[in-house]
Design a protein around this motif. Structure first.
Motif: not given
Length: 160
Positions: A21-39
């Motif tokens: 959970l915290p690793q995913l939160e950090a990964l998603l926070a570093a990127e604003s693009d929806l498709i990149a985050n879903l991928a």
């Protein structure tokens, strides 16, 4: 977070989700693009748990359209209320299906799928996508999966 997961060895499902959970939160926070985050979310879940299929369907007019995923080739479009994904969209509630063969109207995108969990994603109070996770094992998903997957999808930001 670097683009590398740190997974605890020989841990149970709860511990693995807690570590992710915290690793995913950090990964998603570093990127604003929806498709990149879903991928990346699909890749994280596939890598960590080895699920048969992990991916997203995005609401496009009156259908769910296949989005980023990891796993075998998938159904491209799913109608409102159809199958487990369409039911999650229709009800706005997570669907935990222990045996897909017993689910009325199940859509068999892969004959290897035996159980499934589908979590709706919301923006501005309405379902805009669903996370679909399939397993080759009957009864694979439970309230632990539901709790953590719901937390994980809440990390996704939809534009507009």
């Amino acid at each position: 977070m670097s683009e590398e997961l740190h997974l605890p060895l020989n841990s149970g499902k709860n511990e693995l989700y807690s570590a992710l959970l915290p690793q995913l939160e950090a990964l998603l926070a570093a990127e604003s693009d929806l498709i990149a985050n879903l991928a990346n979310m699909a890749a994280v879940l596939k890598e960590a748990f080895g699920f048969l299929w992990v991916g997203f369907y995005l609401v496009r007019e009156d259908q769910l359209l296949l989005g980023p995923f990891q796993g075998p080739v998938a159904c491209t479009r799913i109608g409102f209320g159809k199958g487990v994904c369409g039911k999650a969209w229709e009800t706005g509630q997570t669907q935990v299906v222990p045996d897909v063969e017993a689910f009325p109207g199940h859509i068999a995108c892969s004959s290897a799928s035996r159980s499934e969990i589908v979590v709706p994603l919301y923006a501005k109070g309405k379902v805009v996508a669903v996370l679909d996770v399939d397993s080759e094992k009957v009864g694979h998903f439970d309230t632990t999966d539901q709790q953590y997957l719901e937390k994980m999808v809440s990390l996704i930001s939809f534009p507009g």
